[in-house]
Design a protein around this motif. Structure first.
Motif, PDB file in Angstrom:
ATOM      1  N   LEU A  98      28.553  29.903  79.330  1.00 11.69           N
ATOM      2  CA  LEU A  98      29.558  28.935  79.773  1.00 11.69           C
ATOM      3  C   LEU A  98      30.174  28.247  78.561  1.00 11.69           C
ATOM      4  N   LYS A  99      31.487  28.044  78.615  1.00  7.28           N
ATOM      5  CA  LYS A  99      32.212  27.407  77.513  1.00  7.28           C
ATOM      6  C   LYS A  99      32.985  26.202  78.029  1.00  7.28           C
ATOM      7  N   GLY A 100      33.067  25.171  77.190  1.00 11.40           N
ATOM      8  CA  GLY A 100      33.853  23.994  77.510  1.00 11.40           C
ATOM      9  C   GLY A 100      35.147  24.000  76.720  1.00 11.40           C
ATOM     10  N   ALA A 101      35.682  22.799  76.443  1.00 13.90           N
ATOM     11  CA  ALA A 101      36.955  22.700  75.725  1.00 13.90           C
ATOM     12  C   ALA A 101      36.800  23.038  74.243  1.00 13.90           C
ATOM     13  N   GLY A 102      35.635  22.733  73.669  1.00  8.90           N
ATOM     14  CA  GLY A 102      35.400  23.004  72.258  1.00  8.90           C
ATOM     15  C   GLY A 102      34.863  24.398  72.013  1.00  8.90           C
ATOM     16  N   PRO A 103      34.420  24.657  70.781  1.00  3.33           N
ATOM     17  CA  PRO A 103      33.903  25.986  70.441  1.00  3.33           C
ATOM     18  C   PRO A 103      32.489  26.256  70.939  1.00  3.33           C
ATOM     19  N   GLU A 104      31.764  25.214  71.321  1.00  2.85           N
ATOM     20  CA  GLU A 104      30.370  25.383  71.741  1.00  2.85           C
ATOM     21  C   GLU A 104      30.252  26.145  73.054  1.00  2.85           C
ATOM     22  N   THR A 105      29.195  26.942  73.149  1.00  2.45           N
ATOM     23  CA  THR A 105      28.866  27.628  74.392  1.00  2.45           C
ATOM     24  C   THR A 105      27.376  27.442  74.677  1.00  2.45           C
ATOM     25  N   VAL A 106      27.016  27.599  75.934  1.00  2.00           N
ATOM     26  CA  VAL A 106      25.608  27.575  76.314  1.00  2.00           C
ATOM     27  C   VAL A 106      25.273  28.865  77.045  1.00  2.00           C
ATOM     28  N   SER A 107      24.055  29.330  76.838  1.00  2.00           N
ATOM     29  CA  SER A 107      23.571  30.522  77.535  1.00  2.00           C
ATOM     30  C   SER A 107      22.511  30.102  78.547  1.00  2.00           C
ATOM     31  N   VAL A 108      22.626  30.661  79.742  1.00  2.00           N
ATOM     32  CA  VAL A 108      21.707  30.312  80.824  1.00  2.00           C
ATOM     33  C   VAL A 108      21.010  31.568  81.326  1.00  2.00           C
ATOM     34  N   LYS A 109      19.686  31.497  81.428  1.00  2.00           N
ATOM     35  CA  LYS A 109      18.895  32.562  82.032  1.00  2.00           C
ATOM     36  C   LYS A 109      18.162  31.953  83.219  1.00  2.00           C
ATOM     37  N   ALA A 110      18.411  32.496  84.417  1.00  2.00           N
ATOM     38  CA  ALA A 110      17.876  31.873  85.630  1.00  2.00           C
ATOM     39  C   ALA A 110      17.163  32.886  86.510  1.00  2.00           C
ATOM     40  N   ALA A 111      16.238  32.379  87.299  1.00  6.54           N
ATOM     41  CA  ALA A 111      15.529  33.199  88.286  1.00  6.54           C
ATOM     42  C   ALA A 111      15.371  32.380  89.549  1.00  6.54           C
ATOM     43  N   GLN A 112      15.697  32.992  90.679  1.00  5.43           N
ATOM     44  CA  GLN A 112      15.548  32.346  91.981  1.00  5.43           C
ATOM     45  C   GLN A 112      14.471  33.081  92.763  1.00  5.43           C
ATOM     46  N   ASN A 113      13.536  32.312  93.310  1.00  4.88           N
ATOM     47  CA  ASN A 113      12.432  32.889  94.082  1.00  4.88           C
ATOM     48  C   ASN A 113      12.461  32.324  95.497  1.00  4.88           C
ATOM     49  N   LEU A 114      12.574  33.216  96.474  1.00  4.42           N
ATOM     50  CA  LEU A 114      12.600  32.827  97.880  1.00  4.42           C
ATOM     51  C   LEU A 114      11.348  33.343  98.574  1.00  4.42           C
ATOM     52  N   GLU A 115      10.704  32.486  99.349  1.00  4.53           N
ATOM     53  CA  GLU A 115       9.542  32.890 100.128  1.00  4.53           C
ATOM     54  C   GLU A 115       9.720  32.412 101.557  1.00  4.53           C
ATOM     55  N   SER A 116       9.432  33.284 102.524  1.00  2.00           N
ATOM     56  CA  SER A 116       9.556  32.910 103.927  1.00  2.00           C
ATOM     57  C   SER A 116       8.568  33.705 104.756  1.00  2.00           C
ATOM     58  N   GLU A 117       8.360  33.232 105.982  1.00  2.00           N
ATOM     59  CA  GLU A 117       7.500  33.925 106.927  1.00  2.00           C
ATOM     60  C   GLU A 117       8.303  34.247 108.174  1.00  2.00           C
ATOM     61  N   ALA A 118       8.070  35.415 108.733  1.00  2.00           N
ATOM     62  CA  ALA A 118       8.781  35.816 109.945  1.00  2.00           C
ATOM     63  C   ALA A 118       7.828  36.553 110.877  1.00  2.00           C
ATOM     64  N   LEU A 119       8.164  36.512 112.145  1.00  2.00           N
ATOM     65  CA  LEU A 119       7.396  37.279 113.119  1.00  2.00           C
ATOM     66  C   LEU A 119       7.945  38.688 113.188  1.00  2.00           C
ATOM     67  N   ASN A 120       7.064  39.647 113.200  1.00  2.00           N
ATOM     68  CA  ASN A 120       7.495  41.030 113.403  1.00  2.00           C
ATOM     69  C   ASN A 120       8.074  41.186 114.806  1.00  2.00           C
ATOM     70  N   GLU A 121       8.763  42.263 115.008  1.00  2.00           N
ATOM     71  CA  GLU A 121       9.349  42.515 116.328  1.00  2.00           C
ATOM     72  C   GLU A 121       8.248  42.593 117.389  1.00  2.00           C
ATOM     73  N   ILE A 122       8.465  41.854 118.476  1.00  2.00           N
ATOM     74  CA  ILE A 122       7.468  41.795 119.550  1.00  2.00           C
ATOM     75  C   ILE A 122       8.027  42.468 120.798  1.00  2.00           C
ATOM     76  N   ALA A 123       7.255  43.370 121.375  1.00  2.00           N
ATOM     77  CA  ALA A 123       7.689  44.059 122.593  1.00  2.00           C
ATOM     78  C   ALA A 123       7.460  43.166 123.800  1.00  2.00           C
ATOM     79  N   ILE A 124       8.544  42.879 124.526  1.00  2.00           N
ATOM     80  CA  ILE A 124       8.448  42.089 125.742  1.00  2.00           C
ATOM     81  C   ILE A 124       8.257  42.997 126.943  1.00  2.00           C
ATOM     82  N   SER A 125       8.905  44.130 126.922  1.00  6.61           N
ATOM     83  CA  SER A 125       8.787  45.153 127.958  1.00  6.61           C
ATOM     84  C   SER A 125       9.035  46.487 127.270  1.00  6.61           C
ATOM     85  N   PRO A 126       8.844  47.604 127.958  1.00  8.28           N
ATOM     86  CA  PRO A 126       9.073  48.911 127.327  1.00  8.28           C
ATOM     87  C   PRO A 126      10.474  49.066 126.739  1.00  8.28           C
TER      88      PRO A 126
END
Length: 267
Positions: A98-126
Motif C-alpha cells: 500500500l502506498k500513500g501520498a509520499g514515497p513510503e510504502t508498507v507491505s502487509v502479510k495476512a492470514a484469515q482463519n475461519l472455524e465453524s460447526e455444522a450438522l451433516n445432512e439429516i434424513a427426515i424421510s426416504p
C-alpha cells in the motif's frame, strides 16, 4: 390505455412503498467519537476490481493498492465417527503493498482463519433430508504483519478476533488491536445504533482505532440494511503524521479485504 398507464403507476408507487424502508435503512453511517468526526477527513472507499489471485484494488484518499496476492482458500473438515456434527476450518492468506501520498510504502502479510460447526445432512424421510449450517456460529481470526518497506524496525501486528452468527450479520468482536510491542492501538467495533438503543434491522458496521484514549481513525465496511455492500468509508484524523496515517490505512485495508470477501461469499 388509461387503465394500463394507471396500473403501471400503481405498481411503481407500490414498489417504492415496499422499497422505501429498505432504501432508508441503507442510508446509515457508523457512530464514531465526536472529536474524531470533527477532526477527520472522510474518505470514500473505491473498491476497484478483484482479479484472479489478487485482493480488491482498494483506494481511498491518497492511499491505494500497488500490488497484491491472494492465495487459495484451504478448507479441512473433521468429525467423530457417526457424529452428526462436522467441524470446518478454512485458512486463506493474502498480501499487498500500500502506498500513500509520499514515497513510503508498507507491505502487509495476512492470514484469515475461519472455524465453524455444522450438522451433516439429516434424513427426515426416504425422500426428504435437510442440513443446518453454522450451529455454533463462526470464529473468525485475522492476523497480519505490517512492515514499512526499507526499514529495519519491528513490524506491526494486527489482530482481529470475531465471533459471528446469522451469515456474519451479527458479530461479537473479541480481542482486537494493532501493536509493535511498544505502542498499542485498540480496535473497537462500532455501528450506526445509538448507545443503549435497541438495534432495528441491520446497522452499519465498522471499527474505530484509538491510542491512549484518542480516536485516530475509523473504517466502515458495511452500510447497513440489505443494500449496505460497497458503502465503505474511512475516517482519518487530519493531524496525524504521514507514517501513522499509512499504518492505519494498511490496517483498515486488511480489515476491508476480509469483510468484503465475507459479504461477497454470501451472494
Amino acid at each position: 390505455m388509461f387503465i394500463g398507464r394507471y396500473s403501471k403507476m400503481v405498481a411503481v408507487l407500490a414498489g417504492w412503498i415496499v422499497l422505501s424502508p429498505i432504501l432508508a435503512s441503507a442510508q446509515k453511517a457508523i457512530i464514531i467519537d465526536d472529536d474524531l468526526r470533527a477532526n477527520a477527513d472522510v474518505l470514500k472507499v473505491k473498491m476497484g476490481t478483484q482479479a484472479l489471485g489478487k485482493i480488491w484494488k482498494f483506494k481511498f484518499g491518497e492511499f491505494g493498492i500497488v500490488s497484491s496476492k491472494m492465495g487459495a482458500a484451504k478448507t479441512t473438515t473433521t468429525g467423530a465417527f457417526l457424529s452428526p456434527v462436522e467441524k470446518s476450518r478454512t485458512k486463506q492468506k493474502f498480501s499487498f503493498v500500500l502506498k500513500g501520498a509520499g514515497p513510503e510504502t508498507v507491505s502487509v502479510k495476512a492470514a484469515q482463519n475461519l472455524e465453524s460447526e455444522a450438522l451433516n445432512e439429516i434424513a427426515i424421510s426416504p425422500r426428504v433430508s435437510m442440513s443446518v449450517v453454522d450451529i455454533s456460529g463462526t470464529s473468525d481470526n485475522l492476523v497480519a504483519e505490517i512492515a514499512f518497506d526499507g526499514e529495519s524496525a519491528k513490524p506491526w501486528t494486527l489482530l482481529v478476533q470475531v465471533a459471528s452468527s446469522l451469515a456474519v450479520l451479527k458479530e461479537n468482536t473479541l480481542s482486537s488491536l494493532l501493536t509493535d510491542g511498544t505502542r498499542e492501538i485498540v480496535i473497537t467495533p462500532v455501528t450506526s445504533d445509538e448507545l443503549g438503543a435497541k438495534s432495528r434491522g441491520t446497522p452499519a458496521r465498522g471499527y474505530e482505532l484509538s491510542e491512549a484514549g484518542q480516536a485516530l481513525g475509523a473504517v466502515q465496511y458495511w452500510g447497513g440494511g440489505v443494500l449496505g455492500f460497497n458503502k465503505n468509508v474511512v475516517y482519518m484524523r487530519r493531524d496525524l503524521d504521514t507514517k501513522t496515517k499509512l499504518l492505519l490505512a494498511a490496517a483498515m485495508t486488511t480489515i476491508l479485504q476480509v469483510k468484503v470477501n465475507a459479504q461477497t461469499s454470501l451472494d
